[in-house]
Design an enzyme around this catalytic site. Structure first.
Site, PDB file in Angstrom:
ATOM      1  N   GLU A 157       0.851  -1.192   0.000  1.00 53.50           N
ATOM      2  CA  GLU A 157       0.000   0.000   0.000  1.00 53.50           C
ATOM      3  C   GLU A 157       0.887   1.243   0.000  1.00 53.50           C
ATOM      4  OE1 GLU A 157      -3.415   0.185  -0.297  1.00 53.50           O
ATOM      5  OE2 GLU A 157      -2.625   2.180  -0.660  1.00 53.50           O
ATOM      6  N   LYS A 212       8.340  -1.640  -1.935  1.00 60.52           N
ATOM      7  CA  LYS A 212       7.674  -0.855  -0.906  1.00 60.52           C
ATOM      8  C   LYS A 212       8.697  -0.259   0.068  1.00 60.52           C
ATOM      9  CE  LYS A 212       4.909   0.925   1.993  1.00 60.52           C
ATOM     10  NZ  LYS A 212       3.618   0.791   2.547  1.00 60.52           N
ATOM     11  N   PHE A 226      10.870  13.721  10.110  1.00 62.18           N
ATOM     12  CA  PHE A 226       9.720  12.922   9.665  1.00 62.18           C
ATOM     13  C   PHE A 226       9.271  11.979  10.763  1.00 62.18           C
ATOM     14  CE2 PHE A 226      13.442  10.550   7.860  1.00 62.18           C
ATOM     15  CZ  PHE A 226      13.293   9.350   8.532  1.00 62.18           C
ATOM     16  N   CYS A 247       5.653   4.386   9.143  1.00 65.28           N
ATOM     17  CA  CYS A 247       6.355   3.636   8.093  1.00 65.28           C
ATOM     18  C   CYS A 247       7.828   3.977   7.916  1.00 65.28           C
ATOM     19  CB  CYS A 247       5.649   3.837   6.760  1.00 65.28           C
ATOM     20  SG  CYS A 247       4.096   2.954   6.702  1.00 65.28           S
TER      21      CYS A 247
HETATM   22  C1  UDX Z   1       4.351   7.357   3.845  1.00 66.29           C
HETATM   23  C2  UDX Z   1       4.453   7.247   2.317  1.00 66.29           C
HETATM   24  O1  UDX Z   1       4.345   8.569   1.748  1.00 66.29           O
HETATM   25  C3  UDX Z   1       3.359   6.341   1.779  1.00 66.29           C
HETATM   26  O2  UDX Z   1       3.511   6.163   0.364  1.00 66.29           O
HETATM   27  C4  UDX Z   1       3.439   4.997   2.485  1.00 66.29           C
HETATM   28  O3  UDX Z   1       2.384   4.148   2.064  1.00 66.29           O
HETATM   29  C5  UDX Z   1       3.374   5.169   3.995  1.00 66.29           C
HETATM   30  O4  UDX Z   1       4.405   6.062   4.424  1.00 66.29           O
HETATM   31  P1  UDX Z   1       2.827   8.725   5.539  1.00 66.29           P
HETATM   32  O5  UDX Z   1       3.817   8.307   6.565  1.00 66.29           O
HETATM   33  O6  UDX Z   1       1.384   8.509   5.810  1.00 66.29           O
HETATM   34  O7  UDX Z   1       3.120   7.999   4.152  1.00 66.29           O
HETATM   35  O8  UDX Z   1       2.998  10.297   5.270  1.00 66.29           O
HETATM   36  P2  UDX Z   1       4.026  11.183   4.433  1.00 66.29           P
HETATM   37  O9  UDX Z   1       3.249  12.223   3.742  1.00 66.29           O
HETATM   38  O10 UDX Z   1       4.927  10.374   3.602  1.00 66.29           O
HETATM   39  O11 UDX Z   1       4.851  11.940   5.575  1.00 66.29           O
HETATM   40  C6  UDX Z   1       5.756  11.253   6.431  1.00 66.29           C
HETATM   41  C7  UDX Z   1       6.473  12.228   7.319  1.00 66.29           C
HETATM   42  O12 UDX Z   1       7.375  13.035   6.567  1.00 66.29           O
HETATM   43  C8  UDX Z   1       5.561  13.222   8.055  1.00 66.29           C
HETATM   44  O13 UDX Z   1       6.005  13.389   9.378  1.00 66.29           O
HETATM   45  C9  UDX Z   1       5.718  14.488   7.255  1.00 66.29           C
HETATM   46  O14 UDX Z   1       5.440  15.640   8.004  1.00 66.29           O
HETATM   47  C10 UDX Z   1       7.167  14.405   6.847  1.00 66.29           C
HETATM   48  N1  UDX Z   1       7.500  15.187   5.645  1.00 66.29           N
HETATM   49  C11 UDX Z   1       6.925  14.878   4.451  1.00 66.29           C
HETATM   50  C12 UDX Z   1       8.428  16.217   5.728  1.00 66.29           C
HETATM   51  O15 UDX Z   1       8.960  16.513   6.795  1.00 66.29           O
HETATM   52  N2  UDX Z   1       8.747  16.917   4.584  1.00 66.29           N
HETATM   53  C13 UDX Z   1       8.190  16.619   3.365  1.00 66.29           C
HETATM   54  O16 UDX Z   1       8.537  17.291   2.377  1.00 66.29           O
HETATM   55  C14 UDX Z   1       7.245  15.572   3.314  1.00 66.29           C
END
Ligand code: UDX
Ligand code: UDX
Length: 462
Positions: free
Chosen positions: A160, A219, A271, A275
């Protein structure tokens, strides 16, 4: 093989929304989502879903009670299904071999044993949980060894890629659907059966089919590449602060290069989410298991930079507040790991609050979606004793209550509502000098200066 009945094991952030979308898009398929957690199933059957996602309630309500069902009664649901999605958790192992890096596959294994116990006829088992490469072999072995009937099983990998906060639009219009299957006639037939489910709404050219191992590995690699971009830009944010460059301007300038692209270049306090860290640690462990220490070290550094980014933010707060935060009120705006979700797993906010509390700060937290109980549980989980939480951590009902009497405020989640805060009012409510630490670079820098705040913004020079 035509699929008319689907069952999903695990009604979490992945299983619940994904199955709701399949049910909404495929009215001819009965979809039953199972979980051993009764409270979670009750919530899926209520008006207050356990997962907050924009647009999700509408999708669930369009199908629930018709062809979408939520239950704790796993066995009949498995027995009736042609195709079973496995969406149970795969947390990082906390002890034993590979502790802190390897995935704990105990829930995957018990799901496989249960499927073997109750299945008859032909079943397709789909790994949706993120798992180490070659897990399909283990699942296949468990299924075959434990089946007491003449049941046959085909194991597929269908990771996913939805991101929280945008799950509904991501699923409605995915960049791609990835399905891996065995290179046998039966494997390919199972793969085509799953392709035909997604083809109800996803254009065929966006459905990629590969062998099992490529799909499983892709993935982990996709998440590692995304996280790597964030650690890369966060490493540059420190350099921008030191040199007077502006990380958002740098990101924009490099993002115009079509080979680099503009997405996932927003500097942040680090981040979070269930995941990125887990999957990179998993990748590191895989590299180590195959005796590849250099790639392991390379990917480990992505997590190390992320930890460093969180620590240096706390250090910046303490140093700026005249080297002590003891007894000082610090308002924390945002606790979720990103906006538009109530999920806090691995949120940078957890680590930052823990470290501030360790410095004896009095922390006042406001988040528009995260319940008090979740915040308390998260802080207990990182080792803050209950009496310290009771004494030093407060939850505020709105941002203005949070900042009242505060020495500093820190934005840790990029909620839209923080972009339009009434800054003069906030300045009036805070102690002076009124310090702001913008961990998401979302507050209007000019307005902060104009209204008299002393502001530090991630990735911006003084
Ligand atoms: C991620 C993947 O994007 C997704 O494809 C996978 O299925 C699950 O893991 P998710 O963790 O839900 O999704 O959110 P995502 O938008 O990727 O953000 C992850 C983290 O990175 C967040 O804490 C977000 O704030 C941070 N982030 C994201 C940044 O700090 N800067 C960015 O430019 C993008
Ligand atoms: C989880 C993992 O984090 C992710 O790596 C994997 O890809 C999919 O599963 P998520 O849906 O976000 O993602 O996790 P979570 O919200 O914890 O949901 C897992 C659900 O499985 C929980 O509701 C849990 O109660 C349920 N579960 C777990 C079972 O029903 N049976 C089990 O044996 C174990």
């Amino acid at each position: 093989m035509i699929i008319t009945s689907i069952c999903c094991l695990g009604a979490g952030y992945v299983g619940g929304p994904t199955m709701a979308m399949i049910a909404a898009k495929c009215p001819h398929i009965q979809v039953t989502v199972c979980d051993m957690n009764q409270a979670r199933i009750d919530a899926w059957n209520s008006d207050t879903l356990p997962v907050y996602e924009p647009g999700l309630k509408e999708v669930v309500e369009s199908a629930r009670g018709k062809n979408l069902h939520f239950t704790t009664d796993l066995k009949p649901a498995i027995a009736a299904a042609d195709l079973i999605f496995v969406c149970v958790g795969t947390p990082t192992k906390s002890h034993g071999i590979g502790a802190g890096r390897a995935a704990d596959l105990r829930y995957i294994e018990s799901a496989a044993r249960l499927i073997a116990e109750v299945s008859e006829g032909n079943k397709i088992i789909v790994e949706k949980s993120t798992i180490p490469v070659k897990t399909a072999t283990a699942i296949q072995a468990i299924l075959t060894a434990n089946s007491t009937t003449n049941a046959t099983f085909q194991v597929l990998s269908n990771p996913e890629f939805l991101a929280e906060g945008t799950a509904v639009t991501d699923m409605e219009n995915p960049d791609r659907i990835l399905i891996g299957g065995e290179q046998t006639p039966e494997g390919q037939a199972a793969l085509e059966a799953l392709v035909s489910v997604y083809a109800n709404w996803v254009p065929r050219e966006k459905i990629i089919t590969t062998n099992l191992w490529s799909s499983e590995l892709s993935k982990l690699v996709a998440n590692a590449f995304l996280a790597q971009r964030i650690s890369s830009i966060n490493s540059i944010s420190a350099l921008c602060e030191a040199t007077g460059a502006d990380v958002d301007e740098v990101a924009r300038a490099i993002g115009f290069d079509s080979r680099i692209g503009s997405k996932f270049l927003k500097a942040s306090v680090g981040f979070g989410g269930s995941c990125f860290q887990k999957d990179i640690l998993n990748l590191v462990y895989l590299c180590e298991s195959f005796n590849l220490p250099e790639p392991a070290a390379y990917w480990r550094s992505v997590v190390e930079i992320n930890d460093w980014q969180k620590s240096r933010f706390v250090e910046k707060i303490v140093r700026t507040l005249f080297n002590t935060v003891a007894g000082k009120r610090i308002a924390i705006l945002g606790f979720a790991f990103k906006k538009d979700t109530n999920d806090t797993r691995e949120s940078a906010a957890i680590h930052i609050v823990r470290d501030l509390v360790a410095e004896n700060a009095h922390v006042v937290i406001y988040d528009p979606r995260v319940p008090v109980e979740t915040i308390h549980r998260d802080l207990l989980d990182v080792g803050i004793p209950q009496d310290i939480i009771n004494f030093n951590v407060e939850i505020a009902a709105d941002p203005y209550a949070a900042v009242t009497g505060a020495h500093a405020l820190a934005t840790l989640t990029e909620w839209d509502e923080f972009r339009t805060l009434d800054l003069p009012r906030i300045h009036g409510l805070m102690l002076k000098p009124a310090f702001v630490f913008d961990g998401r670079a979302i507050l209007p820098a000019d307005a902060l200066a104009k209204h008299g705040f002393k502001a530090f913004v991630i990735g911006k020079g003084e």
